[in-house]
Design an enzyme around this catalytic site. Structure first.
Site, PDB file in Angstrom:
ATOM      1  CG  HIS A 103      -0.288  -0.031   2.544  1.00  0.00           C
ATOM      2  ND1 HIS A 103      -0.800  -0.708   3.627  1.00  0.00           N
ATOM      3  CD2 HIS A 103       0.859   0.541   2.985  1.00  0.00           C
ATOM      4  CE1 HIS A 103       0.002  -0.533   4.671  1.00  0.00           C
ATOM      5  NE2 HIS A 103       1.009   0.231   4.309  1.00  0.00           N
ATOM      6  CG  HIS A 112       0.403   3.990   7.934  1.00  0.00           C
ATOM      7  ND1 HIS A 112      -0.637   3.466   7.199  1.00  0.00           N
ATOM      8  CD2 HIS A 112       1.484   3.214   7.637  1.00  0.00           C
ATOM      9  CE1 HIS A 112      -0.206   2.428   6.496  1.00  0.00           C
ATOM     10  NE2 HIS A 112       1.069   2.254   6.745  1.00  0.00           N
ATOM     11  CG  HIS A 131       8.229  -1.300   3.599  1.00  0.00           C
ATOM     12  ND1 HIS A 131       7.444  -2.391   3.847  1.00  0.00           N
ATOM     13  CD2 HIS A 131       7.490  -0.227   4.000  1.00  0.00           C
ATOM     14  CE1 HIS A 131       6.284  -2.007   4.357  1.00  0.00           C
ATOM     15  NE2 HIS A 131       6.285  -0.696   4.480  1.00  0.00           N
ATOM     16  CD  GLU A 146       2.926  -1.685   6.472  1.00  0.00           C
ATOM     17  OE1 GLU A 146       2.694  -0.535   6.855  1.00  0.00           O
ATOM     18  OE2 GLU A 146       3.138  -1.962   5.270  1.00  0.00           O
TER      19      GLU A 146
HETATM   20  C1  DHB Z   1       5.842   3.980   2.862  1.00  0.00           C
HETATM   21  C2  DHB Z   1       4.832   4.017   3.831  1.00  0.00           C
HETATM   22  C3  DHB Z   1       4.112   2.875   4.113  1.00  0.00           C
HETATM   23  O1  DHB Z   1       3.088   2.880   5.006  1.00  0.00           O
HETATM   24  C4  DHB Z   1       4.418   1.682   3.504  1.00  0.00           C
HETATM   25  O2  DHB Z   1       3.722   0.602   3.884  1.00  0.00           O
HETATM   26  C5  DHB Z   1       5.410   1.643   2.540  1.00  0.00           C
HETATM   27  C6  DHB Z   1       6.123   2.799   2.225  1.00  0.00           C
HETATM   28  C7  DHB Z   1       6.580   5.220   2.541  1.00  0.00           C
HETATM   29  O3  DHB Z   1       6.369   6.244   3.212  1.00  0.00           O
HETATM   30  O4  DHB Z   1       7.356   5.206   1.584  1.00  0.00           O
HETATM   31 FE    FE Z   2       2.418   1.021   5.562  1.00  0.00          FE
END
Ligand code: DHB
Ligand code: FE
Length: 285
Positions: free
Chosen positions: A12, A59, A193, A240
């Site tokens: 997402h 978030h 990530h 996540e």
């Molecule tokens: C980013 C934010 C998110 O919530 C995520 O799941 C992936 C990337 C971001 O800020 O780049």
């Molecule tokens: Fe996220």
């Protein structure tokens, strides 16, 4: 009775929503990513459900460090889009299904999962980016959505196995609802990530692809992966991915039925500094 026909899994990344909102989705940087969702959008048009139970994480927009529900179900009829600091995304409001959500709440809480009941909340990129990816630009979303928020920001976060069991409880709730609804469960967030610290930008393609393989083939075993493995191997925000087990646990095979059909699988690096993974699984008719 209501029936779960399919589950959808997708990252997402907020930059994906920004790319669509700013009309940059045809630019070279983004084209490959959106190409990977072209089939998904066709499939969605042919398989639009009545209701999506959309598992996502907030978030720190609807919630914050002052209140942190582990599992929260949206029981409202409509939800505004959150302002995440630069105005709400220009996407339609989300229509809920208050009656169905109340039934799921009743059933799942009686099944020993303590859901927080949320009648009013704004929805952030965790929920809107998956809708945008799967439906494209829309003047109204084509179905109702029950937002189902999971805390994956502040430890302790729920285990994969608990999420998998929760998916089974959601399935039981859906199948005991006396309306002929076509229902999809979506699991969102991930894949690898890490957004902060010295390892920011960490991507682990092999780990992500093994996760996709095993989510299809042996979800109950994969769900036992300890939190520290996600963080070590795929970055702090890869946690996540535990949310995907809620959708996976709602499929037929988790209740002893036939394994799902993989109708689409896609993986792409990078979107912003993040890996994007996507699966569509169909229950046999
Ligand atoms: C980013 C934010 C998110 O919530 C995520 O799941 C992936 C990337 C971001 O800020 O780049
Ligand atoms: Fe996220």
């Amino acid at each position: 009775m209501a029936r779960i026909t399919a589950s959808v899994y997708t990252s997402h990344v907020p930059a994906i929503g920004a790319a669509m909102d700013l009309g940059k989705d045809h630019e070279p940087y983004w084209r490959k990513l959106f190409d990977g969702y072209a089939y998904s959008r066709r499939w969605m048009r042919e398989n639009t459900p009545d209701v999506i139970i959309l598992v996502y994480n907030d978030h720190a927009n609807a919630f914050s460090l002052s209140m942190i529900p582990t599992f929260a179900i949206g029981t409202g009829s409509r939800y505004p889009i959150a302002d995440e600091g630069w105005g709400p995304r220009p996407v339609p409001e989300v229509a809920g299904d208050a009656e169905f959500a109340a039934h799921i709440t009743q059933s799942v809480i009686q099944d020993d999962f303590d859901l927080t009941i949320v009648n009013e909340m704004a929805l952030d990129h965790g929920l809107t980016v998956p809708l945008s990816l799967m439906f494209g630009k829309a003047s109204a979303w084509p179905c109702r959505v029950i937002p189902f928020a999971v805390n994956v920001l502040q430890y302790p976060v729920p285990s994969g196995t608990r999420c998998f069991r929760l998916g089974k409880a959601i399935r039981k709730a859906v199948e005991s609802y006396d309306e002929p609804l076509d229902v999809q469960v979506w699991g969102t967030g991930g894949m690898s990530h890490q957004l902060q610290g010295p390892r920011a930008g960490l991507i682990n393609r092999e780990w992500d692809n093994a996760f996709l393989d095993r989510l299809v083939q042996e979800p109950a075993v994969l769900a036992e992966t300890p939190h520290v493995d996600y963080v070590r191997e795929a970055g702090s925000e890869s946690i996540e991915l535990v949310m995907w087990f809620i959708a996976r646990g709602a499929m037929n095979d988790a209740a002893g039925g036939t394994p799902p059909k993989v109708v689409h699988r896609f993986y792409h690096i990078p979107a912003s500094n993040t890996a994007v993974g996507h699966l569509i699984l169909e229950n046999p008719a």
